[in-house]
Design a protein around this motif. Sequence first.
Motif, PDB file in Angstrom:
ATOM      1  N   ARG A   1       0.971  -1.374   0.007  1.00 15.83           N
ATOM      2  CA  ARG A   1       0.061   0.061  -0.048  1.00 15.83           C
ATOM      3  C   ARG A   1       0.541   1.229   0.086  1.00 15.83           C
ATOM      4  N   ASP A   2       1.901   1.134   0.918  1.00 18.91           N
ATOM      5  CA  ASP A   2       2.773   2.449   1.098  1.00 18.91           C
ATOM      6  C   ASP A   2       3.431   2.550  -0.383  1.00 18.91           C
ATOM      7  N   SER A   3       3.646   1.860  -1.089  1.00 20.56           N
ATOM      8  CA  SER A   3       4.628   2.023  -2.456  1.00 20.56           C
ATOM      9  C   SER A   3       3.362   2.320  -3.595  1.00 20.56           C
ATOM     10  N   PHE A   4       2.800   1.045  -3.871  1.00 20.20           N
ATOM     11  CA  PHE A   4       1.918   0.993  -4.887  1.00 20.20           C
ATOM     12  C   PHE A   4       0.354   1.744  -4.670  1.00 20.20           C
ATOM     13  N   GLY A   5      -0.018   2.184  -3.375  1.00 19.30           N
ATOM     14  CA  GLY A   5      -1.205   2.892  -3.181  1.00 19.30           C
ATOM     15  C   GLY A   5      -2.219   1.742  -2.822  1.00 19.30           C
ATOM     16  N   ASN A   6      -3.395   2.367  -2.474  1.00 22.56           N
ATOM     17  CA  ASN A   6      -4.639   1.315  -2.103  1.00 22.56           C
ATOM     18  C   ASN A   6      -5.661   1.209  -3.073  1.00 22.56           C
ATOM     19  N   GLY A   7      -5.058   0.313  -4.110  1.00 25.69           N
ATOM     20  CA  GLY A   7      -5.741   0.094  -5.107  1.00 25.69           C
ATOM     21  C   GLY A   7      -6.592  -1.392  -4.899  1.00 25.69           C
TER      22      GLY A   7
ATOM     23  N   VAL B   1       4.948   9.783 -14.480  1.00 25.86           N
ATOM     24  CA  VAL B   1       4.528   9.354 -15.743  1.00 25.86           C
ATOM     25  C   VAL B   1       3.036   8.975 -15.913  1.00 25.86           C
ATOM     26  N   CYS B   2       2.704   8.306 -14.735  1.00 27.88           N
ATOM     27  CA  CYS B   2       1.225   7.924 -14.509  1.00 27.88           C
ATOM     28  C   CYS B   2       0.327   8.962 -14.353  1.00 27.88           C
ATOM     29  N   ASP B   3       0.831  10.211 -13.508  1.00 28.06           N
ATOM     30  CA  ASP B   3      -0.023  11.323 -13.418  1.00 28.06           C
ATOM     31  C   ASP B   3       0.028  12.381 -14.524  1.00 28.06           C
ATOM     32  N   GLN B   4       1.110  12.125 -15.532  1.00 24.82           N
ATOM     33  CA  GLN B   4       1.019  13.035 -16.578  1.00 24.82           C
ATOM     34  C   GLN B   4      -0.240  12.557 -17.720  1.00 24.82           C
ATOM     35  N   ILE B   5      -0.199  10.980 -17.881  1.00 22.83           N
ATOM     36  CA  ILE B   5      -1.192  10.247 -18.851  1.00 22.83           C
ATOM     37  C   ILE B   5      -2.599  10.539 -18.288  1.00 22.83           C
ATOM     38  N   ILE B   6      -2.758  10.165 -16.913  1.00 22.27           N
ATOM     39  CA  ILE B   6      -3.888  10.074 -16.277  1.00 22.27           C
ATOM     40  C   ILE B   6      -4.775  11.632 -16.536  1.00 22.27           C
TER      41      ILE B   6
ATOM     42  N   SER C   1      -8.880   5.583 -20.174  1.00 26.46           N
ATOM     43  CA  SER C   1      -9.888   6.213 -20.445  1.00 26.46           C
ATOM     44  C   SER C   1     -11.058   5.815 -19.859  1.00 26.46           C
ATOM     45  N   LEU C   2     -11.375   4.673 -19.924  1.00 25.90           N
ATOM     46  CA  LEU C   2     -12.441   4.062 -19.048  1.00 25.90           C
ATOM     47  C   LEU C   2     -12.572   4.311 -17.655  1.00 25.90           C
ATOM     48  N   LEU C   3     -11.515   3.981 -17.223  1.00 21.91           N
ATOM     49  CA  LEU C   3     -11.049   4.243 -15.926  1.00 21.91           C
ATOM     50  C   LEU C   3     -11.322   5.824 -15.173  1.00 21.91           C
ATOM     51  N   ALA C   4     -10.959   6.645 -16.125  1.00 16.20           N
ATOM     52  CA  ALA C   4     -11.165   8.026 -15.912  1.00 16.20           C
ATOM     53  C   ALA C   4     -12.541   8.618 -15.899  1.00 16.20           C
ATOM     54  N   SER C   5     -13.269   7.698 -16.786  1.00 14.37           N
ATOM     55  CA  SER C   5     -14.748   7.829 -16.898  1.00 14.37           C
ATOM     56  C   SER C   5     -15.606   7.180 -16.213  1.00 14.37           C
ATOM     57  N   ALA C   6     -15.008   6.278 -15.420  1.00 12.13           N
ATOM     58  CA  ALA C   6     -15.697   5.072 -14.505  1.00 12.13           C
ATOM     59  C   ALA C   6     -16.889   5.778 -13.374  1.00 12.13           C
ATOM     60  N   ARG C   7     -17.937   5.326 -13.613  1.00 11.31           N
ATOM     61  CA  ARG C   7     -19.033   5.784 -12.330  1.00 11.31           C
ATOM     62  C   ARG C   7     -19.779   4.647 -12.335  1.00 11.31           C
TER      63      ARG C   7
ATOM     64  N   THR D   1      -5.372  10.512  -7.374  1.00 13.51           N
ATOM     65  CA  THR D   1      -4.625   9.565  -6.615  1.00 13.51           C
ATOM     66  C   THR D   1      -4.909   8.164  -6.584  1.00 13.51           C
ATOM     67  N   GLU D   2      -6.406   8.021  -6.571  1.00 16.35           N
ATOM     68  CA  GLU D   2      -6.978   6.667  -6.708  1.00 16.35           C
ATOM     69  C   GLU D   2      -6.746   6.159  -8.092  1.00 16.35           C
ATOM     70  N   LEU D   3      -6.904   6.801  -8.713  1.00 20.43           N
ATOM     71  CA  LEU D   3      -6.709   6.535 -10.355  1.00 20.43           C
ATOM     72  C   LEU D   3      -5.462   5.886 -10.487  1.00 20.43           C
ATOM     73  N   ARG D   4      -4.519   6.698 -10.009  1.00 16.71           N
ATOM     74  CA  ARG D   4      -2.952   6.303 -10.147  1.00 16.71           C
ATOM     75  C   ARG D   4      -2.664   4.953  -9.362  1.00 16.71           C
ATOM     76  N   ASP D   5      -3.575   4.814  -8.416  1.00 18.26           N
ATOM     77  CA  ASP D   5      -3.242   3.544  -7.694  1.00 18.26           C
ATOM     78  C   ASP D   5      -3.603   2.358  -8.396  1.00 18.26           C
ATOM     79  N   GLN D   6      -4.834   2.671  -9.079  1.00 17.60           N
ATOM     80  CA  GLN D   6      -5.385   1.554 -10.023  1.00 17.60           C
ATOM     81  C   GLN D   6      -4.330   1.096 -10.997  1.00 17.60           C
ATOM     82  N   VAL D   7      -3.925   2.318 -11.730  1.00 14.05           N
ATOM     83  CA  VAL D   7      -3.053   1.982 -12.642  1.00 14.05           C
ATOM     84  C   VAL D   7      -1.845   1.116 -12.335  1.00 14.05           C
ATOM     85  N   LEU D   8      -1.032   1.646 -11.247  1.00 13.04           N
ATOM     86  CA  LEU D   8       0.084   0.894 -10.701  1.00 13.04           C
ATOM     87  C   LEU D   8      -0.305  -0.482 -10.385  1.00 13.04           C
TER      88      LEU D   8
END
Length: 470
Positions: free
Chosen positions: A91-97, A221-226, A253-259, A269-276
Amino acid sequence: MAVGTNTGAKAEVPGLSGAPLIGSLVDLKTDSLGTYLRARHQHGDVVRITAGPPGLRAELYCVFSAEGVQQVLASESANFRKDNLFYQEIRDSFGNGLLTSQDEDYLRQRRLVQPLFTPRRVDSYAGAVAAETEAALADWPQAGEGVVDVSEAMAHLALRAVARILFGTDVDATVDVVHRCFPVVTDYVLRRGYSPVSVPRTWPTPSNKRAAAALDELYAVCDQIIAERRDAAPEGGGGDGADGPAPAQDLLSLLASARSTGDAEFAATELRDQVLVFLLAGHETTATSLAFALHLLALHPEEQTRAREEISRVLGDRTPEAADVDRLPYLTQVLKEAMRLYPAAPVIGRRAVAATEVGGHTVPAGADVILAPWVTHRHPRYWPDPDRFDPDRFTPEAEAARPRYAWFPFGGGPRACIGQRFSMLESVIALAMILRSYEFEAVDTEIPVGAGITLRTKGPSRCRVRRLDG
């Protein structure tokens, strides 16, 4: 025999013998997989292993039977949580995905992500997998014979495939950063996760500084693309349409618009966690399965020929599609047998909430519980001659005759891997294209392995390859 929580006194859990002061600490550090195998062989299906000096000693309660695994992962999963030190380090490294989140966080994330992993949506990525496999094969020997390290080659292929599906065209820069930075971070997580004492991450030690620099680069790199995807994402658009296959969009793109109903979208930050997490789990696990499938087929030419004949009969010269996965049953059996012998997640950890009876023994509240596919997949009760490579163990009749959790490379229960359909689709398509083009002979007949976040090779896994179609 009944099973359940708070069942009262049961037989004492047998303990694996170790060194007088540090128990099995050295054994676990040098060969954890061999230590778990020895524990089951000497003491049965529920074994206690102690490791570390007095005052810093850890006690691991290992559960090796299919029935015990089912209890921990499925029937009593609420009592066995991802609360141990190792998951906290992830969690501390790759986030709470999805891999590490729990309770309402996990349920909300799962609701948001689930529409992106429907069969229709997953099948829409078959073309990207085939394209990346074709591109990877272009770097292999194009005539005569050559030597390929299949572990290295499959890691490269699987990373490019998952990066393409996640990021679309933004593959090259992402792959370069992940290739350089992931090993630094995963090694760091492992050292801290298995150490009885770890210094704070904020201290300026060389190890902390290397890991922080690698994480900063991954995050950037993840934050830029996100940010680019979120700016471009249409409203809605997370799920499949009712009138046909999902449109060809990258997963980010689908994650970014997911609801989903009643849920907000992912925070940045959650989106980055899922990507990682998708990058980590989505490429290392598939790469492991593919590499060892090729290694095992290289050691067993009759099975290799049988698989190639099925591929030729079903595909001919055309590019495989998602529908072909079901038309290649023997190739699927090969992959499942490779995952049995070399599960990408060889060890799974949980922490017991309440005292629980497992296999006639009491696992105490707060205990660290270890499940080991590496061991259960070799349990002689379910697998006669367990070290032998035999894809026919996975005919429909053979699978139906075994307990459900005798084989669990994707975990199980409510926390089963959400990407298992994608992993199988990617593996079958890639393996079919590779075997159609090349014949394999093992150069390295023994490949030492160890347990990291995923299964790790400790040396090369080279095969001599011969081009078949040119």
